[in-house]
Design an enzyme around this catalytic site. Structure first.
Site, PDB file in Angstrom:
ATOM      1  N   ASN A   9       0.874  -1.164   0.000  1.00  0.00           N
ATOM      2  CA  ASN A   9       0.000   0.000   0.000  1.00  0.00           C
ATOM      3  C   ASN A   9       0.918   1.222   0.000  1.00  0.00           C
ATOM      4  OD1 ASN A   9      -1.908   1.947   0.400  1.00  0.00           O
ATOM      5  ND2 ASN A   9      -2.706   1.112   2.319  1.00  0.00           N
ATOM      6  N   ARG A  97      -2.550  -2.138  -3.511  1.00  0.00           N
ATOM      7  CA  ARG A  97      -3.760  -1.329  -3.380  1.00  0.00           C
ATOM      8  C   ARG A  97      -3.625  -0.160  -4.355  1.00  0.00           C
ATOM      9  NH1 ARG A  97      -6.060   1.097   2.165  1.00  0.00           N
ATOM     10  NH2 ARG A  97      -7.967   1.930   1.301  1.00  0.00           N
ATOM     11  N   HIS A 185     -12.773   2.994  -0.392  1.00  0.00           N
ATOM     12  CA  HIS A 185     -12.796   2.000   0.703  1.00  0.00           C
ATOM     13  C   HIS A 185     -13.428   0.684   0.253  1.00  0.00           C
ATOM     14  CE1 HIS A 185     -12.559   5.457   3.823  1.00  0.00           C
ATOM     15  NE2 HIS A 185     -11.370   4.905   3.682  1.00  0.00           N
ATOM     16  N   HIS A 212     -17.112   2.621   7.628  1.00  0.00           N
ATOM     17  CA  HIS A 212     -15.650   2.526   7.739  1.00  0.00           C
ATOM     18  C   HIS A 212     -15.169   3.861   8.315  1.00  0.00           C
ATOM     19  CE1 HIS A 212     -11.531   1.305   6.228  1.00  0.00           C
ATOM     20  NE2 HIS A 212     -11.377   2.599   6.487  1.00  0.00           N
ATOM     21  N   GLY A 214     -12.133   5.467   9.883  1.00  0.00           N
ATOM     22  CA  GLY A 214     -10.705   5.479  10.227  1.00  0.00           C
ATOM     23  C   GLY A 214     -10.213   6.910  10.134  1.00  0.00           C
ATOM     24  N   ARG A 245     -10.002  15.621   6.486  1.00  0.00           N
ATOM     25  CA  ARG A 245     -10.765  16.007   5.282  1.00  0.00           C
ATOM     26  C   ARG A 245     -12.150  16.490   5.690  1.00  0.00           C
ATOM     27  NH1 ARG A 245      -9.803  10.440   2.148  1.00  0.00           N
ATOM     28  NH2 ARG A 245      -8.274   9.985   3.748  1.00  0.00           N
ATOM     29  N   MET A 288      -9.085  10.575  17.116  1.00  0.00           N
ATOM     30  CA  MET A 288     -10.294  10.467  17.938  1.00  0.00           C
ATOM     31  C   MET A 288      -9.967  10.157  19.401  1.00  0.00           C
ATOM     32  SD  MET A 288     -13.511  10.756  18.156  1.00  0.00           S
ATOM     33  CE  MET A 288     -14.395  10.745  16.607  1.00  0.00           C
ATOM     34  N   ARG A 289      -8.906   9.352  19.627  1.00  0.00           N
ATOM     35  CA  ARG A 289      -8.533   9.048  21.017  1.00  0.00           C
ATOM     36  C   ARG A 289      -8.247  10.322  21.795  1.00  0.00           C
ATOM     37  NH1 ARG A 289      -4.464   4.552  19.005  1.00  0.00           N
ATOM     38  NH2 ARG A 289      -4.319   6.189  17.483  1.00  0.00           N
ATOM     39  N   GLY A 332     -10.450   2.039  12.503  1.00  0.00           N
ATOM     40  CA  GLY A 332      -9.963   2.491  13.822  1.00  0.00           C
ATOM     41  C   GLY A 332     -11.029   3.009  14.769  1.00  0.00           C
ATOM     42  N   HIS A 336     -12.903   0.734  17.694  1.00  0.00           N
ATOM     43  CA  HIS A 336     -12.377   0.993  19.043  1.00  0.00           C
ATOM     44  C   HIS A 336     -13.070   2.099  19.826  1.00  0.00           C
ATOM     45  CE1 HIS A 336      -9.166  -1.730  18.045  1.00  0.00           C
ATOM     46  NE2 HIS A 336      -8.856  -1.000  16.994  1.00  0.00           N
ATOM     47  N   GLU A 383      -8.222  -5.113   4.821  1.00  0.00           N
ATOM     48  CA  GLU A 383      -8.059  -4.838   3.390  1.00  0.00           C
ATOM     49  C   GLU A 383      -6.863  -5.596   2.812  1.00  0.00           C
ATOM     50  OE1 GLU A 383      -8.259  -0.954   5.068  1.00  0.00           O
ATOM     51  OE2 GLU A 383      -9.133  -0.171   3.229  1.00  0.00           O
TER      52      GLU A 383
HETATM   53  P1  ADP Z   1      -6.435   4.579   8.597  1.00  0.00           P
HETATM   54  O1  ADP Z   1      -7.638   5.131   7.897  1.00  0.00           O
HETATM   55  O2  ADP Z   1      -5.219   5.458   8.488  1.00  0.00           O
HETATM   56  O3  ADP Z   1      -6.161   3.106   8.340  1.00  0.00           O
HETATM   57  P2  ADP Z   1      -7.355   3.688  11.201  1.00  0.00           P
HETATM   58  O4  ADP Z   1      -8.372   2.756  10.640  1.00  0.00           O
HETATM   59  O5  ADP Z   1      -6.207   3.103  11.941  1.00  0.00           O
HETATM   60  O6  ADP Z   1      -6.806   4.707  10.135  1.00  0.00           O
HETATM   61  O7  ADP Z   1      -8.141   4.696  12.171  1.00  0.00           O
HETATM   62  C1  ADP Z   1      -7.517   5.781  12.774  1.00  0.00           C
HETATM   63  C2  ADP Z   1      -8.512   6.434  13.720  1.00  0.00           C
HETATM   64  O8  ADP Z   1      -8.957   5.471  14.678  1.00  0.00           O
HETATM   65  C3  ADP Z   1      -7.919   7.591  14.497  1.00  0.00           C
HETATM   66  O9  ADP Z   1      -8.865   8.658  14.596  1.00  0.00           O
HETATM   67  C4  ADP Z   1      -7.718   6.994  15.873  1.00  0.00           C
HETATM   68  O10 ADP Z   1      -7.789   7.962  16.874  1.00  0.00           O
HETATM   69  C5  ADP Z   1      -8.920   6.062  15.959  1.00  0.00           C
HETATM   70  N1  ADP Z   1      -8.718   5.080  17.018  1.00  0.00           N
HETATM   71  C6  ADP Z   1      -7.856   4.062  17.059  1.00  0.00           C
HETATM   72  N2  ADP Z   1      -7.920   3.419  18.250  1.00  0.00           N
HETATM   73  C7  ADP Z   1      -8.867   4.056  18.982  1.00  0.00           C
HETATM   74  C8  ADP Z   1      -9.424   3.903  20.291  1.00  0.00           C
HETATM   75  N3  ADP Z   1      -8.981   2.940  21.104  1.00  0.00           N
HETATM   76  N4  ADP Z   1     -10.376   4.761  20.678  1.00  0.00           N
HETATM   77  C9  ADP Z   1     -10.814   5.738  19.878  1.00  0.00           C
HETATM   78  N5  ADP Z   1     -10.340   5.953  18.634  1.00  0.00           N
HETATM   79  C10 ADP Z   1      -9.387   5.124  18.187  1.00  0.00           C
END
Ligand code: ADP
Length: 402
Positions: A9, A97, A185, A212, A214, A245, A288-289, A332, A336, A383
């Protein structure tokens, strides 16, 4: 000797990779290593972890040069590591990808010179991603021309959408030149569609919306495992607000920034892609964390807007499906961020979503109550596995080379 399908990727500043061992019998693929070279163009590092996440390499990647041919240099580092590996790994095929397959590519394809030329024509449709995806294909062709390469497209899964779902209300002569909704996606949604029957049972063929969420965020309405509608469109900046974005925006704002504020096209591109979304609204972070832990009203408003927009798009996609039976969270944030899922589900009570709070905090997989008319699931996406499976399938479908 272990036969490996290598998945790449390739982005502007990083190349992520996964290596899947091909089982001697049967179609099974098992993750062996994954890693990345990031910091390309500045201070690149080469990191490899095994299937349990244990780091086996973490070192500076010494690149021969840092300009146009960076992908060659990065892939040489990876190639040398594989060649010198004690487990005797042999790459039998390589899956990429590729963000854009345009109108022509509705399925993965073994790449040759003619196909690469076709994919080059799509660069203007995805200038931030496609050139890097194709640079990686070219780099592999020069380093290891004997390895077959397969391009897997983020747009392909959405080619099943009806012509109306793909149309913008633009003059016909513009639509005819390919200005339409492609959606992205797709590899993630295809993976979700592929595992859904085993998780959900009969409901998998019903009216499904997958979210999706992330760094990039989108949602997809599916029926019988096929894409019916999706929130991203001509580019991956449409639809939901994302990490950086903006998502859907009145095109008039862009015209205003260009004409009244004197911003350049590059400035506006930077705003839309890199300075908006969760980051732009919070002024704090795209992560987001961090936002969930932050007390600032701007962090709270960024999350409020994110949840609100997901709710609006959920209603729109349910309308495209004529109702809703299954809701899936992935990537993500979807996998989570329990508080975000809870709020989306609470707002979707009108659609028949009943959240099981404890199951949600526990991460699922089912997070709706037993009597919920809509079943809600948390399903990790994969993916890379989808690309590896496609790559292997293309190899089996192709006559032997050489
Ligand atoms: P990408 O699109 O780059 O593959 P990811 O699917 O890894 O990204 O998602 C990234 C997002 O997921 C970020 O906003 C991150 O803060 C959030 N994230 C990952 N783990 C957690 C968690 N434990 N709690 C809240 N948000 C999370």
């Amino acid at each position: 000797m272990t036969d490996i399908v290598l998945v790449l990727n390739a982005g502007s500043s990083s190349i992520k990779f996964s290596m899947f061992a091909v089982a001697e019998r049967g179609p099974a693929l098992r993750l062996r290593y994954h890693g990345e070279v990031d910091g390309i163009g500045s201070d690149p590092r080469f990191v490899v972890a095994d299937a349990d996440g244990k780091r086996v390499v973490d070192q500076p990647a010494t690149l021969r040069c840092r300009s146009a041919r960076d992908h060659d240099a990065v892939l040489s580092v990876l190639h040398a590591w594989i060649a010198g590996h004690s487990d005797d790994l042999r790459i039998v095929a390589l899956g990429h990808r590729v963000v854009h397959g345009g109108e022509r590519f509705a399925a993965p394809v073994v790449v040759d010179g003619a196909i690469l030329a076709e994919l080059d024509k799509l660069v203007p449709l995805a200038p931030l991603h496609q050139p890097h995806n194709l640079a990686a294909i070219r780099a592999v062709s020069s380093i290891a021309p004997q390895i077959p390469q397969v391009a897997c497209f983020d747009t392909a899964f959405h080619r099943t959408q009806s012509p109306v779902a793909q149309l913008y209300a633009l003059p016909r002569e513009l639509s005819a030149t390919g200005i339409k909704r492609y959606g992205f996606h797709g590899l993630s949604y295809e993976y979700i569609a592929s595992v859904l029957p085993g998780i959900v049972g009969d409901g998998a063929s019903a009216r499904v919306v997958a979210a999706h969420l992330g760094n990039g965020c989108s949602m997809c309405a599916m029926r019988d495992g096929k894409s019916v509608a999706t929130t991203m469109g001509f580019t991956a900046v449409e639809g939901l607000p994302m990490g950086t974005r903006c998502g859907a925006i009145d095109p008039g704002v862009i015209l205003y920034l260009l004409t009244e504020r004197g911003m350049s096209v590059d400035d506006v591109t930077d705003v839309l892609y890199h300075r908006s979304g969760l980051f732009g609204v919070s002024g704090i972070s795209n992560d987001m964390r961090k936002l969930l832990k932050n007390d600032s009203p701007h962090a709270a408003e960024a999350i409020d807007l994110f949840v609100y927009r997901i709710g609006r798009e959920l209603g729109s996609l349910a309308a495209a499906l004529g109702g809703l039976d299954v809701l899936v969270f992935t990537a993500g944030i979807g996998e989570h961020a329990a508080p975000v899922r809870a709020r989306v589900c609470e707002n979707a009570g009108w659609l028949g979503v009943r959240l099981d709070r404890e199951a949600n905090i526990g991460g699922g997989p089912r997070i709706s109550t037993d009597d919920s008319p809509v079943s809600v699931w948390v399903i990790p996406t994969n993916e890379e596995l989808m690309i590896a499976q496609h790559t292997l399938a293309c190899m089996h479908a192709e006559p032997a080379r050489g």
